[in-house]
Every structure is written in structure tokens, then in C-alpha cells.
Write an enzyme that holds these catalytic residues in place. Structure first.
Site, PDB file in Angstrom:
ATOM      1  N   ALA A 128       0.819  -1.212   0.000  1.00 26.38           N
ATOM      2  CA  ALA A 128       0.000   0.000   0.000  1.00 26.38           C
ATOM      3  C   ALA A 128       0.857   1.268   0.000  1.00 26.38           C
ATOM      4  O   ALA A 128       0.382   2.347   0.324  1.00 26.38           O
ATOM      5  CB  ALA A 128      -0.941  -0.001   1.201  1.00 26.38           C
ATOM      6  N   CYS A 129       2.105   1.153  -0.399  1.00 26.97           N
ATOM      7  CA  CYS A 129       3.049   2.274  -0.418  1.00 26.97           C
ATOM      8  C   CYS A 129       3.002   2.967  -1.784  1.00 26.97           C
ATOM      9  O   CYS A 129       2.768   2.318  -2.807  1.00 26.97           O
ATOM     10  CB  CYS A 129       4.461   1.739  -0.139  1.00 26.97           C
ATOM     11  N   GLY A 130       3.268   4.258  -1.797  1.00 28.46           N
ATOM     12  CA  GLY A 130       3.359   4.990  -3.054  1.00 28.46           C
ATOM     13  C   GLY A 130       4.482   4.493  -3.951  1.00 28.46           C
ATOM     14  O   GLY A 130       4.470   4.716  -5.156  1.00 28.46           O
TER      15      GLY A 130
END
Length: 186
Positions: A61-63
Site C-alpha cells: 500500500a506504499c506509493g
């Protein structure tokens, strides 16, 4: 020779052999460590001894999660020549790994086509950091994970050859050159 003396010599010999194995374990560097697999079992780095390994702390869920695609590109390009890529999902940076166990690998596969090994969710910083990450921090002070997708390149000999910050894409020429140098160091 008395029985007691022979037993002492056997014990001394066994102790010396054990010490030699312990020293060999230190000499193995990164190959002395294992990560847990999602759903159980171990992912021993020693299974890749003699080959370079790119160990990357990840989060679905990280950019920076699109870097999974670049990691897969490295795996596809260099895997047959010996490179192993291992993702180590971590909850340490903004808890951007909300999933657990096999769901992490499934999300990486579904969203980014990942086929390389993915470890169980693991701490990579602080007092709870996995022993591999504590070992790496000792060898590359100041080049420790500050966010998700920090990359460590382990050489064929088990030593830590390079560290690449989050912002360095997996397909960056510096990463490619470091991997190429290790693959050519047969």
C-alpha cells in the site's frame, strides 16, 4: 590411554569442530540468515549461496509499490543468470503493509505480476529488526531503510555489496551495474 582421557579428547575434538562451523557461519555473511515464509517454513539465504541476492523491504500500500514491477523486471532479466530477488514486507513505515501472510504475495502477484520470493511480514528497523537488517546496518551504517523499497545487494560471497535508497528505481543503471558486476564475478 585411559577412558576418561579419551573422552576428554573426543569432547575437545567435538568442541573444535563446532567452533569451526561457527566461524564458517560468520564467514557466510548474509547466507547465515533466513526469513520466514508466509504460511510457514523458512526462506534461507544460504539456499542462494554463490549467487547475488537483492533483498528489498516492501509494502503493497506504499506509493513506491510500483517498484514491484521493476523488481520483477530484474528477476526476469537476471534470474536465469543467478540473481535472486527477495521481497521482505514490512510494517515499519506508516504501516503501509496492511496485509498478512499469503495475502501479501497474492496482492503483489495480482497487481504487479510478481513471481519472485516474498517473505513473511518482518520488521526491518529498530530494536525489533530482523537479524539480517541489523547485520546489514552494521556493514552499511547510514545506508539503512528509511522507507519502503530500500534495496540491499548481497554478493556471491555473502557480503553486503551495495545499498540503494527507496528513491533509486530497481532498473536504475547503478543497480543494474552492481548486479552485473556480481553476476560477472564468477
Amino acid at each position: 590411554m585411559t577412558l576418561l582421557r579419551r573422552d576428554c579428547l573426543v569432547l575437545i575434538g567435538a568442541f573444535a569442530a563446532g567452533m569451526a562451523r561457527a566461524e564458517d557461519g560468520k564467514a557466510e555473511g548474509a547466507f547465515a540468515f533466513s526469513f520466514e515464509k508466509p504460511g510457514g517454513g523458512l526462506l534461507p539465504l544460504s539456499a542462494h549461496a554463490g549467487k547475488p541476492i537483492l533483498v528489498v523491504n516492501t509494502a503493497t500500500a506504499c506509493g513506491f509499490a510500483p517498484q514491484f514491477s521493476g523488481l520483477q523486471a530484474l528477476w526476469t532479466r537476471f534470474g536465469e543468470r543467478g540473481l535472486t530477488v527477495i521481497a521482505v514486507p514490512s510494517p515499519d513505515f506508516g504501516n503501509q503493509e496492511p496485509l498478512d501472510g499469503p495475502a501479501i504475495a497474492e496482492a503483489a502477484r495480482k497487481n504487479f505480476g510478481v513471481t519472485f520470493p516474498i517473505a513473511e511480514k518482518t520488521h526491518v528497523k529498530g530494536a525489533a529488526a530482523h537479524p539480517f537488517y541489523r547485520w546489514a546496518a552494521e556493514r552499511k551504517p547510514g545506508e539503512t531503510p528509511r522507507w519502503n523499497f530500500h534495496k540491499y545487494l548481497v554478493g556471491r560471497d555473502g557480503s553486503l555489496k551495495a545499498a540503494f535508497a527507496t528513491q533509486v528505481e530497481p532498473t536504475d543503471p547503478r543497480v543494474i551495474a552492481a548486479i552485473g558486476a556480481e553476476l560477472g564475478a564468477a
